[in-house]
Design a protein around this motif. Structure first.
Motif, PDB file in Angstrom:
ATOM      1  N   LEU A  67       0.868  -0.927   0.022  1.00  0.00           N
ATOM      2  CA  LEU A  67      -0.100   0.363  -0.164  1.00  0.00           C
ATOM      3  C   LEU A  67       0.808   1.373   0.002  1.00  0.00           C
ATOM      4  O   LEU A  67       0.709   2.721  -1.028  1.00  0.00           O
ATOM      5  CB  LEU A  67      -1.020  -0.129   1.640  1.00  0.00           C
ATOM      6  CG  LEU A  67      -1.832   1.477   1.519  1.00  0.00           C
ATOM      7  CD1 LEU A  67      -2.512   1.578   0.255  1.00  0.00           C
ATOM      8  CD2 LEU A  67      -3.115   0.692   2.362  1.00  0.00           C
ATOM      9  N   SER A  68       1.893   1.084   0.649  1.00  0.00           N
ATOM     10  CA  SER A  68       2.962   2.140   0.881  1.00  0.00           C
ATOM     11  C   SER A  68       3.720   3.078  -0.406  1.00  0.00           C
ATOM     12  O   SER A  68       3.381   3.761  -1.463  1.00  0.00           O
ATOM     13  CB  SER A  68       3.662   1.943   2.012  1.00  0.00           C
ATOM     14  OG  SER A  68       4.419   3.358   2.277  1.00  0.00           O
ATOM     15  N   MET A  69       4.044   1.533  -1.355  1.00  0.00           N
ATOM     16  CA  MET A  69       4.259   1.379  -2.816  1.00  0.00           C
ATOM     17  C   MET A  69       3.564   2.246  -3.749  1.00  0.00           C
ATOM     18  O   MET A  69       3.499   3.232  -4.784  1.00  0.00           O
ATOM     19  CB  MET A  69       4.639   0.326  -3.007  1.00  0.00           C
ATOM     20  CG  MET A  69       6.038  -0.156  -2.045  1.00  0.00           C
ATOM     21  SD  MET A  69       5.931  -1.717  -2.866  1.00  0.00           S
ATOM     22  CE  MET A  69       7.147  -2.013  -1.886  1.00  0.00           C
ATOM     23  N   ALA A  70       1.939   1.672  -2.849  1.00  0.00           N
ATOM     24  CA  ALA A  70       0.854   2.134  -4.404  1.00  0.00           C
ATOM     25  C   ALA A  70       0.701   3.447  -3.785  1.00  0.00           C
ATOM     26  O   ALA A  70       0.115   4.285  -5.443  1.00  0.00           O
ATOM     27  CB  ALA A  70      -0.419   1.445  -3.633  1.00  0.00           C
ATOM     28  N   LEU A  71       1.036   4.164  -2.567  1.00  0.00           N
ATOM     29  CA  LEU A  71       1.082   5.429  -2.323  1.00  0.00           C
ATOM     30  C   LEU A  71       1.613   6.054  -3.197  1.00  0.00           C
ATOM     31  O   LEU A  71       1.445   7.588  -3.672  1.00  0.00           O
ATOM     32  CB  LEU A  71       0.554   5.909  -0.935  1.00  0.00           C
ATOM     33  CG  LEU A  71      -0.438   5.191  -0.329  1.00  0.00           C
ATOM     34  CD1 LEU A  71      -0.780   4.937   0.720  1.00  0.00           C
ATOM     35  CD2 LEU A  71      -1.748   6.582  -0.965  1.00  0.00           C
ATOM     36  N   ALA A  72       3.118   5.388  -2.890  1.00  0.00           N
ATOM     37  CA  ALA A  72       4.287   6.727  -3.426  1.00  0.00           C
ATOM     38  C   ALA A  72       4.283   6.114  -5.079  1.00  0.00           C
ATOM     39  O   ALA A  72       4.789   7.677  -5.449  1.00  0.00           O
ATOM     40  CB  ALA A  72       5.446   5.366  -3.070  1.00  0.00           C
ATOM     41  N   GLU A  73       3.806   6.163  -5.826  1.00  0.00           N
ATOM     42  CA  GLU A  73       3.309   5.468  -7.557  1.00  0.00           C
ATOM     43  C   GLU A  73       2.210   6.712  -7.485  1.00  0.00           C
ATOM     44  O   GLU A  73       2.700   7.263  -8.435  1.00  0.00           O
ATOM     45  CB  GLU A  73       3.299   4.469  -7.486  1.00  0.00           C
ATOM     46  CG  GLU A  73       2.499   4.222  -8.924  1.00  0.00           C
ATOM     47  CD  GLU A  73       3.792   4.087  -9.964  1.00  0.00           C
ATOM     48  OE1 GLU A  73       4.675   3.391  -9.598  1.00  0.00           O
ATOM     49  OE2 GLU A  73       3.161   4.337 -11.052  1.00  0.00           O
TER      50      GLU A  73
END
Ligand code: ADP
Ligand code: ASP
Ligand code: MG
Length: 415
Positions: free
Chosen positions: A96-102
């Motif tokens: 989820l953190s990666m999705a937000l960063a993306e």
């Protein structure tokens, strides 16, 4: 949990506009769903809120981890089980953190131990005692979305612990209590229904349900909320909303007082994993009952319903129910009891389910029990045991009668 009791006043003020959201396994089950969660978080953040997000393991991955453990060991050590199960949530928080960063949103993920979720109690069923909010508040001040792994914490020996299946709800509510902010639980149903819509598809959604009613429903088998989360919510007067992570429709508010008293029954729950024990021919002596239940307690068996017949010729029958999880310990304790009292006959029945109706309105509406039993008796199956409290009636019935019983009672009480 060792927290200061807060007033509704403090919670309503929530000057920093913090929100705790929780997304369950189905809502996090695929890459697309994780992206959907990320978009929802960003939308709320853009409205000026500081976001703390608790997530569960993706889809059925906790079940897969459990199966892996049992594939290698019939009785996996509980400490190692927690070590394994906690990894499911670690996958979700990082994804989820990666999705937000993306999507251009600053975010940081933390495991339970990293964020100082301190627990006590046995592995697999630990209880949150305290949460250190330092890291969370620092990250929020840094304008990050904070993502916390649900279902886990760390005990006094620095071992990873888990809170029991479905425990991410409790992580979320506990965080909302220490952060003095509302808690939004997002799941795969539109809110709390009078009956699990999987058991009874015409079930109606409740706009509001009281802590007391929800606590009864959860502990009696309504798996939509982890029981401990409602205990905490009630203790700290948390605003908890349960809603869909997909449909944008109002969910259900769980709160102190609910306008539920217009209906005699608010909801129904079915618990499938109950076993029923009947012991016949027990000498009529309270010391023997005490000895039986002390032995069960010493073996860590949680006894639920109990009934005892009037004595005939100085003999009585005792029946009780216990969770299927405790079957090994139960069989052992019963064998010991029977060895001490060989004239008794012990029968353990695994094909029973506990069905309960719950409603604060029961207090004001006479005749609820008579209607409940009338509805059941029309279905022609035996009622094996009954218990009541001021807001619930539970009965044990044969498992094969489950569907008929649910339909009859849900239709009869318009749930
Ligand atoms: P999550 O993974 O989001 O935590 P859960 O599976 O734990 O979701 O809880 C949601 C499920 O709870 C629903 O799909 C529903 O079948 C079940 N459920 C049981 N009782 C109820 C109820 N009274 N109202 C709504 N859902 C219920
Ligand atoms: N992943 C854990 C479970 O499946 C915790 C949760 O979903 O709340 O039980
Ligand atoms: Mg759940």
């Amino acid at each position: 949990m060792v927290l200061r009791k807060k007033s509704r006043q403090t919670q309503r003020e929530n000057p920093m506009n913090t929100i705790v959201q929780k997304y369950g396994g189905t809502s996090m089950g695929t890459i697309d769903r994780i992206k959907n969660v990320a978009r929802r978080i960003i939308a709320k953040k853009e409205q000026g809120n500081r976001m703390v997000v608790v997530v569960s393991a993706m889809g059925k991955s906790t079940d897969q981890l459990v199966a892996m453990a049992y594939a290698i060991n019939d009785r996996p050590p509980k400490r190692e089980m927690d070590m394994l199960l906690a990894t499911g949530e670690q996958v979700s928080i990082s994804m989820l953190s990666m999705a937000l960063a993306e999507m251009g949103q600053k975010a940081i993920s933390f495991t339970g131990p990293q964020v100082g979720i301190k627990t006590k109690g046995v592995h697999g069923r630990a209880r949150i005692m305290d949460i250190d909010t330092t890291k969370i508040t620092q990250a929020l001040a840094d304008d990050s979305v904070v993502i916390v792994a649900g279902f886990q914490g760390v005990n006094e020996n620095d071992d990873i612990t888990t809170l029991g299946r479905g425990g991410s709800d409790t992580s979320a509510v506990a965080l909302s209590c220490v952060l003095h902010c509302p808690c939004e639980i997002y799941t795969d149903v539109d809110g709390i229904y009078g009956v699990d819509p999987r058991l009874y598809p015409p079930a109606k959604k409740l706009d509001v349900v009281s802590y007391d009613e929800m606590l009864e429903m959860a502990s009696l088998g309504a798996g939509v909320m982890h029981t401990r989360s409602i205990e905490l919510g009630r203790k700290y007067n948390a605003d908890i909303t349960v809603a869909s992570s997909i449909h944008d429709v109002p969910g259900t508010l769980i709160t102190a007082s609910a306008a539920a008293t217009q209906k005699p029954i608010t909801g129904m729950a079915v618990y499938n994993d109950e076993m029923m024990v009947s012991i016949k021919n027990v000498p009529y002596d309270v010391n023997i009952s005490a000895r039986l239940f002390s032995a069960l307690a010493a073996a860590g068996i949680n006894v639920d319903m109990i009934s005892q017949t009037s004595p005939i010729a100085d003999r009585m029958h005792i029946s009780f129910s216990a969770s299927h999880d405790d079957i090994d310990a139960l069989e052992k304790a019963l064998a010991e009891f029977q060895a001490a009292y060989p004239q008794t006959a012990v029968d353990l029945r695994e094909d029973a389910v506990k069905m309960s109706v719950v409603g604060s309105g029961m207090k004001a509406h006479p005749g609820v029990a008579s209607k409940f039993f009338r509805l059941l008796s029309a279905q022609h199956f035996p009622i094996l045991m009954v218990t009541t409290s001021d807001i619930r009636i539970s009965c044990m019935i044969p498992a094969e009668a489950r569907e008929r019983a649910v339909m009859a009672v849900a239709d009869g009480f318009e749930l």
